[in-house]
Design a protein around this motif. Sequence first.
Motif, PDB file in Angstrom:
ATOM      1  N   LEU A   4     -63.839  23.624 -24.087  1.00  0.00           N
ATOM      2  CA  LEU A   4     -63.404  23.515 -22.696  1.00  0.00           C
ATOM      3  C   LEU A   4     -62.363  24.568 -22.370  1.00  0.00           C
ATOM      4  O   LEU A   4     -62.426  25.236 -21.333  1.00  0.00           O
ATOM      5  CB  LEU A   4     -62.842  22.115 -22.442  1.00  0.00           C
ATOM      6  N   ALA A   5     -61.407  24.752 -23.260  1.00  0.00           N
ATOM      7  CA  ALA A   5     -60.368  25.755 -23.040  1.00  0.00           C
ATOM      8  C   ALA A   5     -60.961  27.154 -23.033  1.00  0.00           C
ATOM      9  O   ALA A   5     -60.557  28.012 -22.244  1.00  0.00           O
ATOM     10  CB  ALA A   5     -59.290  25.637 -24.110  1.00  0.00           C
ATOM     11  N   GLU A   6     -61.931  27.385 -23.913  1.00  0.00           N
ATOM     12  CA  GLU A   6     -62.561  28.710 -23.962  1.00  0.00           C
ATOM     13  C   GLU A   6     -63.342  28.990 -22.687  1.00  0.00           C
ATOM     14  O   GLU A   6     -63.320  30.105 -22.159  1.00  0.00           O
ATOM     15  CB  GLU A   6     -63.495  28.801 -25.176  1.00  0.00           C
ATOM     16  N   ALA A   7     -64.047  27.981 -22.177  1.00  0.00           N
ATOM     17  CA  ALA A   7     -64.793  28.171 -20.926  1.00  0.00           C
ATOM     18  C   ALA A   7     -63.843  28.463 -19.777  1.00  0.00           C
ATOM     19  O   ALA A   7     -64.097  29.320 -18.936  1.00  0.00           O
ATOM     20  CB  ALA A   7     -65.623  26.919 -20.623  1.00  0.00           C
ATOM     21  N   ALA A   8     -62.718  27.748 -19.737  1.00  0.00           N
ATOM     22  CA  ALA A   8     -61.723  27.985 -18.689  1.00  0.00           C
ATOM     23  C   ALA A   8     -61.119  29.373 -18.813  1.00  0.00           C
ATOM     24  O   ALA A   8     -60.906  30.064 -17.811  1.00  0.00           O
ATOM     25  CB  ALA A   8     -60.633  26.920 -18.778  1.00  0.00           C
ATOM     26  N   ARG A   9     -60.850  29.787 -20.051  1.00  0.00           N
ATOM     27  CA  ARG A   9     -60.284  31.122 -20.273  1.00  0.00           C
ATOM     28  C   ARG A   9     -61.240  32.199 -19.783  1.00  0.00           C
ATOM     29  O   ARG A   9     -60.833  33.152 -19.107  1.00  0.00           O
ATOM     30  CB  ARG A   9     -60.008  31.331 -21.765  1.00  0.00           C
ATOM     31  N   ALA A  10     -62.523  32.041 -20.089  1.00  0.00           N
ATOM     32  CA  ALA A  10     -63.513  33.030 -19.646  1.00  0.00           C
ATOM     33  C   ALA A  10     -63.574  33.103 -18.130  1.00  0.00           C
ATOM     34  O   ALA A  10     -63.646  34.188 -17.547  1.00  0.00           O
ATOM     35  CB  ALA A  10     -64.890  32.679 -20.222  1.00  0.00           C
ATOM     36  N   ALA A  11     -63.542  31.933 -17.475  1.00  0.00           N
ATOM     37  CA  ALA A  11     -63.602  31.907 -16.006  1.00  0.00           C
ATOM     38  C   ALA A  11     -62.371  32.545 -15.378  1.00  0.00           C
ATOM     39  O   ALA A  11     -62.470  33.290 -14.404  1.00  0.00           O
ATOM     40  CB  ALA A  11     -63.747  30.465 -15.531  1.00  0.00           C
ATOM     41  N   ASN A  12     -61.213  32.301 -15.961  1.00  0.00           N
ATOM     42  CA  ASN A  12     -59.961  32.802 -15.387  1.00  0.00           C
ATOM     43  C   ASN A  12     -59.826  34.318 -15.497  1.00  0.00           C
ATOM     44  O   ASN A  12     -59.079  34.937 -14.741  1.00  0.00           O
ATOM     45  CB  ASN A  12     -58.775  32.137 -16.090  1.00  0.00           C
ATOM     46  N   HIS A  13     -60.532  34.936 -16.442  1.00  0.00           N
ATOM     47  CA  HIS A  13     -60.389  36.370 -16.657  1.00  0.00           C
ATOM     48  C   HIS A  13     -61.433  37.218 -15.946  1.00  0.00           C
ATOM     49  O   HIS A  13     -61.414  38.445 -16.069  1.00  0.00           O
ATOM     50  CB  HIS A  13     -60.439  36.673 -18.161  1.00  0.00           C
ATOM     51  N   THR A  59     -69.570  40.138 -30.182  1.00  0.00           N
ATOM     52  CA  THR A  59     -69.115  40.277 -28.802  1.00  0.00           C
ATOM     53  C   THR A  59     -69.190  38.932 -28.083  1.00  0.00           C
ATOM     54  O   THR A  59     -68.282  38.572 -27.318  1.00  0.00           O
ATOM     55  CB  THR A  59     -69.969  41.315 -28.048  1.00  0.00           C
ATOM     56  N   LEU A  60     -70.281  38.187 -28.326  1.00  0.00           N
ATOM     57  CA  LEU A  60     -70.411  36.868 -27.721  1.00  0.00           C
ATOM     58  C   LEU A  60     -69.277  35.956 -28.167  1.00  0.00           C
ATOM     59  O   LEU A  60     -68.672  35.238 -27.358  1.00  0.00           O
ATOM     60  CB  LEU A  60     -71.752  36.226 -28.093  1.00  0.00           C
ATOM     61  N   PHE A  61     -68.986  35.982 -29.464  1.00  0.00           N
ATOM     62  CA  PHE A  61     -67.929  35.122 -29.986  1.00  0.00           C
ATOM     63  C   PHE A  61     -66.553  35.549 -29.476  1.00  0.00           C
ATOM     64  O   PHE A  61     -65.678  34.704 -29.258  1.00  0.00           O
ATOM     65  CB  PHE A  61     -67.952  35.125 -31.512  1.00  0.00           C
ATOM     66  N   ASN A  62     -66.371  36.850 -29.269  1.00  0.00           N
ATOM     67  CA  ASN A  62     -65.091  37.327 -28.735  1.00  0.00           C
ATOM     68  C   ASN A  62     -64.870  36.820 -27.305  1.00  0.00           C
ATOM     69  O   ASN A  62     -63.734  36.542 -26.900  1.00  0.00           O
ATOM     70  CB  ASN A  62     -65.037  38.851 -28.748  1.00  0.00           C
ATOM     71  N   ILE A  63     -65.959  36.710 -26.548  1.00  0.00           N
ATOM     72  CA  ILE A  63     -65.852  36.304 -25.147  1.00  0.00           C
ATOM     73  C   ILE A  63     -65.875  34.786 -24.997  1.00  0.00           C
ATOM     74  O   ILE A  63     -65.060  34.198 -24.283  1.00  0.00           O
ATOM     75  CB  ILE A  63     -66.983  36.931 -24.307  1.00  0.00           C
ATOM     76  N   TYR A  64     -66.818  34.131 -25.684  1.00  0.00           N
ATOM     77  CA  TYR A  64     -67.062  32.707 -25.434  1.00  0.00           C
ATOM     78  C   TYR A  64     -66.746  31.789 -26.616  1.00  0.00           C
ATOM     79  O   TYR A  64     -66.620  30.582 -26.433  1.00  0.00           O
ATOM     80  CB  TYR A  64     -68.537  32.500 -25.044  1.00  0.00           C
ATOM     81  N   LYS A  65     -66.709  32.324 -27.827  1.00  0.00           N
ATOM     82  CA  LYS A  65     -66.416  31.565 -29.050  1.00  0.00           C
ATOM     83  C   LYS A  65     -67.582  30.703 -29.536  1.00  0.00           C
ATOM     84  O   LYS A  65     -67.869  30.658 -30.729  1.00  0.00           O
ATOM     85  CB  LYS A  65     -65.175  30.691 -28.896  1.00  0.00           C
ATOM     86  N   THR A  66     -68.261  29.978 -28.621  1.00  0.00           N
ATOM     87  CA  THR A  66     -69.363  29.108 -29.030  1.00  0.00           C
ATOM     88  C   THR A  66     -70.522  29.225 -28.048  1.00  0.00           C
ATOM     89  O   THR A  66     -70.352  29.638 -26.897  1.00  0.00           O
ATOM     90  CB  THR A  66     -68.937  27.632 -29.085  1.00  0.00           C
ATOM     91  N   LYS A  67     -71.700  28.796 -28.507  1.00  0.00           N
ATOM     92  CA  LYS A  67     -72.863  28.768 -27.627  1.00  0.00           C
ATOM     93  C   LYS A  67     -72.644  27.784 -26.484  1.00  0.00           C
ATOM     94  O   LYS A  67     -73.018  28.055 -25.329  1.00  0.00           O
ATOM     95  CB  LYS A  67     -74.115  28.381 -28.419  1.00  0.00           C
ATOM     96  N   ASP A  68     -72.041  26.627 -26.787  1.00  0.00           N
ATOM     97  CA  ASP A  68     -71.790  25.629 -25.745  1.00  0.00           C
ATOM     98  C   ASP A  68     -70.935  26.206 -24.624  1.00  0.00           C
ATOM     99  O   ASP A  68     -71.210  26.000 -23.437  1.00  0.00           O
ATOM    100  CB  ASP A  68     -71.082  24.413 -26.334  1.00  0.00           C
TER     101      ASP A  68
END
Length: 226
Positions: A4-13, A59-68
């Motif tokens: 959840l925090a990772e998804a929020a971080r991606a959206a905020n940036h 690169t995917l893991f750097n941006i999103y961390k997980t598939k979910d």
Amino acid sequence: MSDLAEAARAANHIRSLTPRQRERRARILDAAYALLVRHGYDAMSTKMIASEAGVAERTLFNIYKTKDALIATAARERSEGFIEEAWSKAADHGIGFFLSLCETLSRRTLEAPEVARALAPVLVQQTDLVALHEVYRRYVGRALEELVDRDALDPAVIDVLNGLVTMRMVSAVTLWAGQAIADDALEAHMRLGVCEVLSPHVRGPLHDWSIEEARRCVDALARTAL
């Protein structure tokens, strides 16, 4: 850090990304949509997404961390784009927005039905991660505040109504994805859902309108069922 925090971080940036970074993110999300349609959520892997998008898996893991987190971000951004479109096209930012929202969501859903059906389970199964409630709050909340300004609604119910509208829109798409709602009935179901949410709480002419609009939607749904 949680998904959840990772998804929020991606959206905020998003707004701070360079054009090249935005283009890369778009390729990743487009690849995720395509693979969801072809293989389904469980069979799809980050390795497959990276290959489809032409980027390194790290690169995917750097941006999103997980598939979910990646798929939740894809679902949220797609929905948010449609809601922004509805806001921009609305005749007004009171009840006009709600009508525009139903028209836009139903039309956009039917324009890419395979993608919509693939993402529908994500909206339900990953509710907290997708965080659509916060997206809707920015637009539905503002429309409800407009009704408050017009003395048609009590401000104390805004947060509850925001949640109910979110649930009605997601439920309509989910039922449609499961073929419980026909294509030509989707918008009417959404409009009826809005009326059912608003009518117990709005007052004056808007209350009368919501009751009459609900009747029109019921009649329209009855005709599509024939």
